[in-house]
Design a protein around this motif. Structure first.
Motif, PDB file in Angstrom:
ATOM      1  N   UNK A  16       0.840  -1.206   0.000  1.00 44.58           N
ATOM      2  CA  UNK A  16       0.000   0.000   0.000  1.00 44.58           C
ATOM      3  C   UNK A  16       0.872   1.252   0.000  1.00 44.58           C
ATOM      4  N   UNK A  17       1.955   1.231   0.815  1.00 46.18           N
ATOM      5  CA  UNK A  17       2.829   2.401   0.903  1.00 46.18           C
ATOM      6  C   UNK A  17       3.562   2.619  -0.423  1.00 46.18           C
TER       7      UNK A  17
ATOM      8  N   UNK B  20       4.370   6.016  -5.241  1.00 48.57           N
ATOM      9  CA  UNK B  20       4.319   6.176  -6.694  1.00 48.57           C
ATOM     10  C   UNK B  20       3.328   7.262  -7.090  1.00 48.57           C
ATOM     11  N   UNK B  21       2.220   7.275  -6.380  1.00 48.33           N
ATOM     12  CA  UNK B  21       1.179   8.271  -6.661  1.00 48.33           C
ATOM     13  C   UNK B  21       1.714   9.686  -6.378  1.00 48.33           C
TER      14      UNK B  21
ATOM     15  N   UNK C  36       3.021  19.030   0.356  1.00 47.96           N
ATOM     16  CA  UNK C  36       2.157  17.930   0.819  1.00 47.96           C
ATOM     17  C   UNK C  36       2.565  16.610   0.184  1.00 47.96           C
ATOM     18  N   UNK C  37       2.864  16.675  -1.127  1.00 47.44           N
ATOM     19  CA  UNK C  37       3.276  15.460  -1.845  1.00 47.44           C
ATOM     20  C   UNK C  37       4.581  14.910  -1.322  1.00 47.44           C
TER      21      UNK C  37
ATOM     22  N   UNK D   6       5.124  11.432   0.595  1.00 49.29           N
ATOM     23  CA  UNK D   6       6.068  10.460   0.018  1.00 49.29           C
ATOM     24  C   UNK D   6       7.048   9.987   1.084  1.00 49.29           C
ATOM     25  N   UNK D   7       7.467  10.931   1.960  1.00 46.34           N
ATOM     26  CA  UNK D   7       8.418  10.529   3.004  1.00 46.34           C
ATOM     27  C   UNK D   7       7.757   9.637   4.057  1.00 46.34           C
ATOM     28  N   UNK D   8       6.491   9.906   4.345  1.00 50.07           N
ATOM     29  CA  UNK D   8       5.769   9.025   5.289  1.00 50.07           C
ATOM     30  C   UNK D   8       5.694   7.615   4.687  1.00 50.07           C
ATOM     31  N   UNK D   9       5.356   7.556   3.383  1.00 43.38           N
ATOM     32  CA  UNK D   9       5.261   6.254   2.700  1.00 43.38           C
ATOM     33  C   UNK D   9       6.615   5.556   2.705  1.00 43.38           C
ATOM     34  N   UNK D  10       7.678   6.369   2.469  1.00 43.78           N
ATOM     35  CA  UNK D  10       9.015   5.767   2.448  1.00 43.78           C
ATOM     36  C   UNK D  10       9.364   5.167   3.801  1.00 43.78           C
TER      37      UNK D  10
END
Lengths: 105, 677
Positions: free
Chosen positions: B228-229, B234-235, B377-378, B382-386
């Motif tokens: 999911x992350x 990617x999004x 925000x993006x 992205x860093x949270x996902x990373x």
């Protein structure tokens, strides 16, 4: 062979038979005299056999076999036989009329 | 829900099992009939029958679409279903997990193959290829050749059917002939398809309730979090790249942005690197530019602090206060630095570029509610996902590296043991289904024969032939009790193997006519003039029976002889199918089963088979001649250049008397079919 019975059946006749048989099946299911499995097995039989029927004689053979296996379909055969007898009577009546006409002339 | 008495086969079958005499017709059935009536009115009768066929059998059933899910439930928790919907076993699965998965997957493949084939066979021949292609499109069949599917499925049924009909194992009979035989007999019985589907549904329900292995759940969850992350990351990258393109920046594509996000330690560093690359300057120049950009803010902050600390005091007064001079000097230095730096032409250009190029990017999408805007925000998301990806990866590595703890190991062993039960269930799906179909067909046929027998006895009674009726009653009782006895009160079915074996052998040696007469005498209740029971094996049939007895015997044989033989051989073959394994079958849950003698008591020697051929060959020929379905099978076999061997005819006759020749158990109503005349 009876010339009337050996005549080919039309698609319209066949469709009428399909319709009558389907209604017989539905009646049986609604009244609870025809089980789920019987309706399924008979549907399989009807679809496998009726499509290959070409003459009236074959149609009667098919309906007789069907009626023996699942009696709820017997009424379709009886109905058709009644119609056929009427038809034969009409033909014979016409023949008699023709002969009478010949004699008169 | 309405209860309706059904005076048809189900009722007879239910009664013979000691069950209820009514069939419940539920509201669902009524509703379905209404639905069919609507189809009949709108589309006609033919479509109504097709709709009826397409409907799933009532109650729980199985579609081969579910095969992959069912497969994924084996493998001790190490299996799953991939994005294409295909089952897989993890690379790191232990050998016992892999073995369980592979064994069950293979059985599911086999059962699904047979089910798919039977589904196709149920269609009229001109629609079979079309049906096959439809299944192919749905990914339910793996081969692209219908004939291969058909051969493999028929071979599977042939193998299982050998338990009941050992002649199917005869190496002299070619496999293709066996296939033809099976295809035109039991494979066309709709009961078989329904039974297999029902048993696969039971296996599926069992599989879905298998106990979970906890450890594998954590792994699965970690893998799902990671996935999911990765999608979020990617999004975000796509959205940032799109924003830059909208602002006319073409030098940074998704790959470059992705690389920056991967290489920079935090979101701030990543943003600065993106700006640097957009402005096309070196790292030092970027740093200086940022410093310059920050100077006004720093000056404002310093002045703010000064004002809070010294209030409305003049500069001169502040200088005299402790720390006042340092604070004023710091502000002066900052201002001096701003003046100096602003005077640098290159730096001034960078600053202008920043204002015209970067600021619009930073402010895009900023609102009172969304202070971060699209870009920040993006990057932040992205860093949270990373971070999530990194954590999940560490967790996955940890789960995979640790040896299973005792609890997890126990769970895995429990699961594998339960999967073993699933293996047994899957393995016996075909044989159990065949057993049940044969068993039910035998009961149906016997019930009808029983009625016929009663009618015959009534007829004889009307003719005042009480002596004949008495013999017939005795024979009738013998047929129901001597070989396979079903006690309706105790619900016990007893297989009298020794009696069956002895009688079959007796008929083989004595032939049809004499053999039958002697067996009938055995049960007739005839006595000699002194009231002694006749020695049925050794009497002289011409001289030791009086005229009345001869007449009664002849009439009874005429009325019941063929039924007697059919029932004996049907009991012989169906009882041979009851083995140690099949004893555990579900059907026998309907009644207790006992066995008198052993399976060996029913084994015939080769020369006894030869004798049976000699004595019953012509009768079997005659019986088969009367059956349209049997003749159709032979016509097909003859086209293949196959001779009608005795074993082949014997087998077909047996299937005929068991009511599995023809569609839908045609034996039920076609009087005399299959009888040995």
């Amino acid at each position: 062979m009876d010339p009337v019975l050996s005549s080919p059946i039309t698609e319209e006749q066949k469709k009428k038979v399909y319709d009558d048989l389907a209604l017989a099946m539905i009646d049986g299911m609604e009244q609870g005299t025809f089980s789920d499995e019987e309706s399924r097995a008979s549907a399989e039989f009807v679809l496998a056999k009726l499509g290959t029927v070409k003459t009236e004689q074959e149609l009667f053979q098919f309906l007789e076999e069907l009626g023996k296996r699942w009696s709820i379909y017997e009424k379709v055969l009886l109905k058709l036989k009644g119609q056929k007898n009427n038809q034969i009577d009409q033909v014979k009546l016409q023949e008699v009329k023709n002969k009478l006409n010949q004699l008169i002339q | 829900m309405a209860e309706v008495t059904v005076p048809r086969v189900e009722k007879i079958t239910a009664l013979s099992y000691g069950g209820e005499s009514t069939v419940v017709v539920n509201e669902e059935m009524q509703e379905y009939a209404k639905e069919l009536r609507r189809i009949a009115q709108e589309k006609g009768g033919e479509e109504t029958f097709r709709a009826r066929l397409q409907r799933r059998e009532g109650g729980a059933t199985f579609s081969t679409r579910e095969s992959e899910i069912l497969k994924s439930r084996s493998g001790g928790g190490a299996a799953g279903v991939n994005e294409e919907g295909k089952a897989f076993i993890r690379q790191d699965a232990q050998p016992e997990q892999r073995a369980s998965y592979e064994e069950n997957a293979s059985l599911i493949e086999r059962n699904s193959r047979v089910l798919n084939y039977l589904e196709i066979l149920a269609e009229p021949s001109e629609r079979q290829q079309e049906k096959f292609e439809a299944l192919q499109k749905e990914g339910r069949v793996s081969t692209d050749d219908f004939s291969k599917l058909k051969e493999a499925a028929l071979d599977n049924i042939v193998t299982e059917l050998q338990t009941w009909f050992p002649m199917l194992g005869d190496p002299a009979m070619e496999q293709k002939n066996k296939r033809i035989l099976v295809e035109d007999t039991i494979a066309r019985d709709p009961k078989l398809r329904a039974k297999i589907a029902q048993k696969m549904a039971e296996a599926r329900d069992f599989a879905l309730k298998l106990p979970e292995v906890k450890g594998t759940d954590s792994l699965k969850q970690a893998e799902e979090r990671k996935k999911a992350a990765e999608q979020t990351l990617q999004q975000n990258i796509r959205e940032i790249a799109e924003l830059l393109r909208d602002k006319g920046i073409t030098t940074l594509n998704e790959a470059t942005i992705g690389a920056i996000l991967k290489s920079r330690a935090n979101s701030s560093d990543a943003q600065i690197e993106i700006f640097r690359q957009i402005l096309g300057i070196g790292p030092e120049e970027m740093q200086t530019t940022l410093t310059l950009l920050e100077l006004p803010t720093q000056i404002a902050q310093a002045e703010d602090t000064l004002q809070k600390r010294f209030g409305t005091m003049t500069t001169a007064q502040i200088r005299l206060r402790p720390g006042g001079k340092d604070a004023l000097d710091q502000i002066d230095q900052l201002k001096q630095r701003l003046v100096t730096m602003s005077g640098n032409p290159a730096l001034g250009q960078h600053l202008r570029n920043f204002n015209t190029v970067i600021v619009p990017i930073l402010t895009q999408g900023k609102t009172a509610e969304n202070q971060a805007g699209v870009f920040e925000g993006g990057i932040s998301s992205a860093y949270t996902a990373r971070t999530t990806i990194g954590r999940a990866e560490r967790e996955i590595a940890q789960i995979k590296s640790q040896s299973p703890d005792r609890e997890r190991l126990n769970q895995q062993l429990t699961r594998l043991a339960e999967e073993g039960k699933l293996t047994n269930a899957l393995e016996s799906v075909l044989s159990d289904s065949i057993a049940e179909v044969l068993d039910e067909r035998v009961v149906e046929i016997r019930s009808l024969e029983q009625k016929k027998q009663e009618q015959l006895m009534e007829d004889k009674a009307k003719e005042n032939k009480e002596g004949v009726v008495a013999v017939m009653r005795n024979i009738d009782r013998a047929m129901r009790t001597n070989w396979v006895n079903y006690d309706e009160i105790t619900r016990t079915k007893t297989i009298r193997a020794l009696n069956i074996g002895n009688d079959v052998r007796f008929l083989a040696y004595y032939g049809r006519d004499e053999g039958l007469k002697r067996l009938f005498v055995r049960h007739s209740g005839f006595t000699d003039e002194n009231g002694r029971t006749l020695d049925w094996k050794h009497i002289n049939l011409e001289t030791d029976l009086n005229a009345d007895q001869k007449e009664q015997l002849d009439e009874a044989i005429k009325a019941q002889g063929e039924t007697f033989i059919s029932k004996l051989f049907a009991d012989f073959f169906t009882s041979r199918g009851i083995t140690d394994r099949t004893l555990g079958l579900k059907i026998f849950g309907k009644y207790a089963l006992s066995y008198e003698g052993t399976l060996g008591d029913m084994t015939l020697k080769e020369h006894e088979w030869v004798l049976l051929e000699k004595n019953f060959g012509p009768s079997i020929d005659s019986a088969l001649e009367q059956s349209r379905e049997a003749k159709q099978v032979f016509t097909k076999l003859q086209k293949e250049g196959i001779a009608k061997t005795f074993k082949l005819k014997w087998l077909l006759w047996l299937l005929l008397i068991l009511g599995v020749v023809g569609i839908g158990g045609g034996m039920l109503a076609s009087k005399g079919t299959g009888s040995l005349g």
